[in-house]
Design a protein around this motif. Structure first.
Motif, PDB file in Angstrom:
ATOM      1  N   MET A  21      53.650 -37.634  35.403  1.00 44.18           N
ATOM      2  CA  MET A  21      52.718 -36.506  35.335  1.00 44.18           C
ATOM      3  C   MET A  21      52.124 -36.212  36.715  1.00 44.18           C
ATOM      4  O   MET A  21      51.765 -37.141  37.424  1.00 44.18           O
ATOM      5  N   LYS A  22      52.054 -34.935  37.058  1.00 47.49           N
ATOM      6  CA  LYS A  22      51.391 -34.615  38.320  1.00 47.49           C
ATOM      7  C   LYS A  22      50.626 -33.304  38.174  1.00 47.49           C
ATOM      8  O   LYS A  22      50.990 -32.443  37.380  1.00 47.49           O
ATOM      9  N   PHE A  23      49.590 -33.176  38.973  1.00 48.36           N
ATOM     10  CA  PHE A  23      48.746 -31.998  38.916  1.00 48.36           C
ATOM     11  C   PHE A  23      49.393 -30.923  39.774  1.00 48.36           C
ATOM     12  O   PHE A  23      49.309 -30.939  40.995  1.00 48.36           O
ATOM     13  N   ASP A  24      50.086 -29.985  39.146  1.00 48.42           N
ATOM     14  CA  ASP A  24      50.851 -28.991  39.884  1.00 48.42           C
ATOM     15  C   ASP A  24      50.150 -27.619  39.882  1.00 48.42           C
ATOM     16  O   ASP A  24      48.989 -27.496  39.497  1.00 48.42           O
ATOM     17  N   ARG A  25      50.913 -26.584  40.270  1.00 46.04           N
ATOM     18  CA  ARG A  25      50.321 -25.241  40.376  1.00 46.04           C
ATOM     19  C   ARG A  25      49.866 -24.712  39.024  1.00 46.04           C
ATOM     20  O   ARG A  25      48.873 -24.003  38.936  1.00 46.04           O
ATOM     21  N   THR A  26      50.622 -25.051  37.982  1.00 45.69           N
ATOM     22  CA  THR A  26      50.221 -24.606  36.644  1.00 45.69           C
ATOM     23  C   THR A  26      48.872 -25.207  36.269  1.00 45.69           C
ATOM     24  O   THR A  26      48.012 -24.524  35.690  1.00 45.69           O
ATOM     25  N   CYS A  27      48.670 -26.467  36.600  1.00 49.33           N
ATOM     26  CA  CYS A  27      47.385 -27.127  36.300  1.00 49.33           C
ATOM     27  C   CYS A  27      46.243 -26.408  37.015  1.00 49.33           C
ATOM     28  O   CYS A  27      45.189 -26.143  36.421  1.00 49.33           O
ATOM     29  N   ILE A  28      46.491 -26.102  38.279  1.00 50.18           N
ATOM     30  CA  ILE A  28      45.456 -25.416  39.065  1.00 50.18           C
ATOM     31  C   ILE A  28      45.169 -24.044  38.457  1.00 50.18           C
ATOM     32  O   ILE A  28      44.010 -23.623  38.337  1.00 50.18           O
ATOM     33  N   ALA A  29      46.249 -23.358  38.022  1.00 50.78           N
ATOM     34  CA  ALA A  29      46.074 -22.028  37.413  1.00 50.78           C
ATOM     35  C   ALA A  29      45.277 -22.123  36.116  1.00 50.78           C
ATOM     36  O   ALA A  29      44.435 -21.256  35.837  1.00 50.78           O
ATOM     37  N   ILE A  30      45.519 -23.164  35.325  1.00 57.96           N
ATOM     38  CA  ILE A  30      44.784 -23.325  34.062  1.00 57.96           C
ATOM     39  C   ILE A  30      43.293 -23.544  34.346  1.00 57.96           C
ATOM     40  O   ILE A  30      42.429 -22.908  33.732  1.00 57.96           O
ATOM     41  N   VAL A  31      43.022 -24.436  35.297  1.00 61.41           N
ATOM     42  CA  VAL A  31      41.619 -24.718  35.639  1.00 61.41           C
ATOM     43  C   VAL A  31      40.967 -23.445  36.190  1.00 61.41           C
ATOM     44  O   VAL A  31      39.834 -23.099  35.819  1.00 61.41           O
ATOM     45  N   GLY A  32      41.704 -22.726  37.057  1.00 60.75           N
ATOM     46  CA  GLY A  32      41.172 -21.489  37.635  1.00 60.75           C
ATOM     47  C   GLY A  32      40.869 -20.454  36.554  1.00 60.75           C
ATOM     48  O   GLY A  32      39.808 -19.816  36.559  1.00 60.75           O
ATOM     49  N   LEU A  33      41.795 -20.321  35.595  1.00 59.48           N
ATOM     50  CA  LEU A  33      41.602 -19.363  34.508  1.00 59.48           C
ATOM     51  C   LEU A  33      40.378 -19.745  33.670  1.00 59.48           C
ATOM     52  O   LEU A  33      39.581 -18.873  33.275  1.00 59.48           O
ATOM     53  N   ALA A  34      40.240 -21.039  33.433  1.00 61.67           N
ATOM     54  CA  ALA A  34      39.079 -21.502  32.641  1.00 61.67           C
ATOM     55  C   ALA A  34      37.777 -21.135  33.335  1.00 61.67           C
ATOM     56  O   ALA A  34      36.832 -20.638  32.697  1.00 61.67           O
ATOM     57  N   VAL A  35      37.736 -21.353  34.651  1.00 62.19           N
ATOM     58  CA  VAL A  35      36.512 -21.044  35.415  1.00 62.19           C
ATOM     59  C   VAL A  35      36.216 -19.540  35.344  1.00 62.19           C
ATOM     60  O   VAL A  35      35.076 -19.120  35.083  1.00 62.19           O
ATOM     61  N   VAL A  36      37.264 -18.726  35.538  1.00 64.51           N
ATOM     62  CA  VAL A  36      37.088 -17.264  35.504  1.00 64.51           C
ATOM     63  C   VAL A  36      36.582 -16.822  34.124  1.00 64.51           C
ATOM     64  O   VAL A  36      35.643 -16.020  34.011  1.00 64.51           O
ATOM     65  N   LEU A  37      37.187 -17.356  33.065  1.00 60.50           N
ATOM     66  CA  LEU A  37      36.788 -16.972  31.705  1.00 60.50           C
ATOM     67  C   LEU A  37      35.361 -17.411  31.404  1.00 60.50           C
ATOM     68  O   LEU A  37      34.605 -16.693  30.741  1.00 60.50           O
ATOM     69  N   LEU A  38      34.993 -18.579  31.896  1.00 61.74           N
ATOM     70  CA  LEU A  38      33.630 -19.069  31.639  1.00 61.74           C
ATOM     71  C   LEU A  38      32.595 -18.189  32.354  1.00 61.74           C
ATOM     72  O   LEU A  38      31.533 -17.876  31.809  1.00 61.74           O
ATOM     73  N   ILE A  39      32.938 -17.788  33.581  1.00 56.87           N
ATOM     74  CA  ILE A  39      32.009 -16.928  34.339  1.00 56.87           C
ATOM     75  C   ILE A  39      31.935 -15.540  33.688  1.00 56.87           C
ATOM     76  O   ILE A  39      30.859 -14.931  33.594  1.00 56.87           O
ATOM     77  N   ALA A  40      33.118 -15.064  33.214  1.00 52.43           N
ATOM     78  CA  ALA A  40      33.171 -13.704  32.665  1.00 52.43           C
ATOM     79  C   ALA A  40      32.486 -13.595  31.303  1.00 52.43           C
ATOM     80  O   ALA A  40      32.038 -12.505  30.925  1.00 52.43           O
ATOM     81  N   GLY A  41      32.408 -14.688  30.578  1.00 47.27           N
ATOM     82  CA  GLY A  41      31.877 -14.676  29.213  1.00 47.27           C
ATOM     83  C   GLY A  41      30.582 -13.897  29.034  1.00 47.27           C
ATOM     84  O   GLY A  41      30.516 -12.946  28.243  1.00 47.27           O
ATOM     85  N   PRO A  42      29.519 -14.267  29.769  1.00 54.73           N
ATOM     86  CA  PRO A  42      28.224 -13.588  29.582  1.00 54.73           C
ATOM     87  C   PRO A  42      28.259 -12.112  29.996  1.00 54.73           C
ATOM     88  O   PRO A  42      27.397 -11.338  29.604  1.00 54.73           O
ATOM     89  N   LEU A  43      29.266 -11.729  30.787  1.00 54.18           N
ATOM     90  CA  LEU A  43      29.336 -10.350  31.279  1.00 54.18           C
ATOM     91  C   LEU A  43      30.114  -9.430  30.341  1.00 54.18           C
ATOM     92  O   LEU A  43      30.041  -8.211  30.447  1.00 54.18           O
ATOM     93  N   LEU A  44      30.877 -10.026  29.442  1.00 51.16           N
ATOM     94  CA  LEU A  44      31.737  -9.221  28.564  1.00 51.16           C
ATOM     95  C   LEU A  44      30.939  -8.634  27.402  1.00 51.16           C
ATOM     96  O   LEU A  44      29.950  -9.224  26.950  1.00 51.16           O
ATOM     97  N   PRO A  45      31.380  -7.446  26.919  1.00 53.60           N
ATOM     98  CA  PRO A  45      30.728  -6.892  25.717  1.00 53.60           C
ATOM     99  C   PRO A  45      30.994  -7.788  24.506  1.00 53.60           C
ATOM    100  O   PRO A  45      31.970  -8.543  24.492  1.00 53.60           O
ATOM    101  N   ALA A  46      30.156  -7.648  23.495  1.00 51.17           N
ATOM    102  CA  ALA A  46      30.234  -8.526  22.316  1.00 51.17           C
ATOM    103  C   ALA A  46      31.602  -8.466  21.649  1.00 51.17           C
ATOM    104  O   ALA A  46      32.164  -9.499  21.257  1.00 51.17           O
ATOM    105  N   TRP A  47      32.162  -7.244  21.523  1.00 50.03           N
ATOM    106  CA  TRP A  47      33.459  -7.127  20.846  1.00 50.03           C
ATOM    107  C   TRP A  47      34.564  -7.874  21.615  1.00 50.03           C
ATOM    108  O   TRP A  47      35.455  -8.479  21.012  1.00 50.03           O
ATOM    109  N   ALA A  48      34.463  -7.839  22.953  1.00 46.87           N
ATOM    110  CA  ALA A  48      35.487  -8.507  23.768  1.00 46.87           C
ATOM    111  C   ALA A  48      35.363 -10.026  23.637  1.00 46.87           C
ATOM    112  O   ALA A  48      36.372 -10.746  23.590  1.00 46.87           O
ATOM    113  N   VAL A  49      34.108 -10.506  23.583  1.00 49.44           N
ATOM    114  CA  VAL A  49      33.899 -11.955  23.422  1.00 49.44           C
ATOM    115  C   VAL A  49      34.457 -12.408  22.074  1.00 49.44           C
ATOM    116  O   VAL A  49      35.132 -13.445  21.979  1.00 49.44           O
TER     117      VAL A  49
END
Lengths: 311, 260
Positions: A1-29
């Motif tokens: 097992m190794k931490f590759d580009r896909t792993c980094i992309a998953i972590v990056g996506l998680a961070v983006v989604l977490l930040i975006a959460g409070p900014l999104l309209p209720a229906w989108a959440v």
């Protein structure tokens, strides 16, 4: 097992989604929330499909996960979201561990129909269980997370954040598993079981492990969905629900752990808008979507990205 | 040299058809043995019994002092007996490198006595590179296995058997389906790899040129029995072998005398 580009992309996506959460309209959440829960189940379907198996009965684990979470609250009076999701994972691990002993002996249509049979047995049992609400099911409230109250205006975003962490965490772990030596056996088994045995690995043991992982992901998805919707009923184990998971898995493709997440989002978006604007024919819209995918993207939606990469 | 494989009194029937009849074979370590015979003579049945695909009706197979008669194929593989197939058994949707990586992973994952230190000491990618070099497959490393020409598929099939570090390698018609130009190149490559790893080889072959050139000993099968066993020059001159295996017309008197 190794931490590759896909792993980094998953972590990056998680961070983006977490930040975006409070900014999104209720229906989108809400849409994202349901998509993430569905995506978690389809991650498990993807693992099975990579192993060359299709389950028409994953509603069994989806429903078991939800009922485990709900029962923990209703009977044991534990309404902590983390414990409820863990209960869903634990119960499905035990049940799939037992059923997997039998199912790992079967392939193709026999595996698919036997898994369907088990899900329908659960459906039948739940429909007849007055203590669990029979056909009506029951409501759950999931009031806390690690001791902190989850209510009021922030509840939707908190539940969304939990779904982001659990779903993308599952995707990360699944990617690491698929990149490992044991995970790589999934594709080898799909291609040639005989050769796998003659290289010294147990096909049945590998299928059993993959089946349990897949079931646990369905259980987690079911528990998350139950917490989000606040209601559980036997329909979660009924065959159209299992069919929906297969539908989304085919729509998504099996090329990457991102595929089920993207596929689930596309599916829920189409369903929501089709239901909104064409309430009497929304199933037809989904059917046409599947037809177009099978005709033009037989490798699923993810093959668009693969083609671009190849190009 | 010590005996590495000892088959005693193997019998196997499929209904009225006798595929193996009282087979006794002791194979010495590091030797190269050819198995010849016409179709249905019992060569592949013998290989299938040694690798656990078929269980003999009676008799026993001992590998390195351990009775393996009742073991499953994967357990026999883990002990150190691997095989290739007449029709290459590959992971067709994977690349050549990935095919070998699966084998390396199985060795690393199992990690038992069958996985010699060499396989686990190197990185998986390094082991794959070594195998690709050894079998001349480096140029097709990233090609999909299902799209390769037959000769290359055969080589990959044998490389996949070798990657799990066997003590005994059983090859089922390694040159069938390979062009006349390629067959010696293929066998040279396989034998060089085998010598480097000190592996005992038993191979089924119909091409007598190949058998004569690469083996130290030949077992000739006919109707489930071994009718001749010895060095190539002796076995290939045997009248029964010439009549029943090679297909030459041999006068009955000579054949009888040879058999006696």
């Amino acid at each position: 097992m190794k931490f590759d580009r896909t792993c980094i992309a998953i972590v990056g996506l998680a961070v983006v989604l977490l930040i975006a959460g409070p900014l999104l309209p209720a229906w989108a959440v809400s849409l994202a929330n349901v998509s993430l829960c569905l995506g978690t189940v389809v991650l498990g379907m993807m693992l099975l499909m990579r192993t060359g198996l299709v389950s028409f009965g994953h509603g069994l684990y989806y429903c078991l996960g939800a009922y485990a979470a709900g029962t923990l609250e209703n009977l044991v009076k534990v309404s902590d979201i983390a414990l409820m999701v863990l209960a869903g994972a634990a119960v499905t691990a035990v049940v799939s561990g037992l059923l997997g002993l039998l199912l790992s002996r079967y392939r193709e249509i026999f595996f698919a129909m036997l898994s369907l049979a088990f899900s329908m047995i659960l459906y039948g049992l739940l429909v007849k269980s007055a203590a669990l609400g029979s056909t009506d099911g029951f409501n759950i409230s999931a009031k806390t997370l690690a001791g902190f109250a989850v209510d009021g205006d922030s509840r939707r975003v908190v539940l969304y954040s939990i779904a982001v962490i659990v779903t993308l965490g599952s995707a990360l772990l699944l990617h690491l598993y698929l990149s490992s030596h044991r995970g790589r056996l999934a594709g080898a088994i799909r291609d040639n079981e005989l050769r796998v045995e003659y290289m010294g690995a147990s096909v049945r043991a590998t299928i059993h492990v993959n089946y349990v992982i897949s079931a646990v992901l369905a259980g987690i998805g079911g528990a998350l969905m139950a917490v989000n919707i606040g209601h559980i009923d036997p329909e979660m184990a009924y065959w159209p629900q299992s069919g929906e998971f297969v539908f989304v898995a085919i729509l998504s493709g099996t090329g990457s752990v991102f595929a089920p997440l993207a596929g689930a989002l596309v599916f829920e978006t189409i369903r929501s808008f089709a239901y909104e604007y064409s309430p009497n024919t929304w199933q037809m819209v989904l059917g046409i979507t599947m037809l177009l995918v099978i005709l033009f993207l037989p490798g699923g939606l993810w093959s668009i990205f693969k083609r671009r990469k190849a190009g | 040299m010590a005996t590495i494989l000892d088959a005693k009194g193997l019998n196997k029937s499929f209904g009225a058809v006798t595929a193996a009849k009282d087979i006794h074979v002791a194979v010495e370590a590091d030797s190269i043995v050819g198995l010849i015979g016409s179709n249905g003579a019992g060569k592949t049945t013998f290989i299938n019994m040694v690798t656990g695909y078929l269980k003999p009706d009676t008799g026993s197979i001992v590998f390195n002092g351990r009775d393996i008669t009742a073991l499953r194929p994967r357990n026999i593989t883990r002990l150190g007996i691997c095989r290739s197939f007449q029709i290459p058994q590959l992971f067709n949707s994977m690349t050549v490198g990935e095919n070998l990586l699966v084998g390396v992973g199985i060795v690393a994952g199992t990690g038992g006595g069958w996985a010699a230190a060499g396989a686990t000491a190197s990185s998986p990618a390094a082991v794959v590179d070594t195998m690709l070099d050894r079998f001349g497959l480096g140029h097709v490393r990233d090609r999909q296995a299902g799209l390769l020409p037959e000769g290359t598929r055969k080589l990959l099939d044998i490389a996949m058997a070798m990657v799990v570090q066997p003590r005994i390698l059983l090859l089922d018609e390694p040159t069938s389906g390979v062009s006349a130009d390629e067959k010696f190149t293929l066998m040279d490559m396989v034998m060089a790899a085998v010598r480097e790893s000190r592996v005992t080889v038993l191979f089924v072959e119909h091409d007598m040129e190949i058998v004569e050139r690469y083996t130290q000993r030949i077992l000739a099968f006919y109707e489930g029995r071994i009718i001749a066993d010895g060095v190539p020059s002796h076995v290939l001159a045997d009248p029964e072998v010439r009549r029943y295996v090679i297909g030459e017309h041999v006068p009955a008197a000579e054949g009888t005398a040879g058999h006696a």
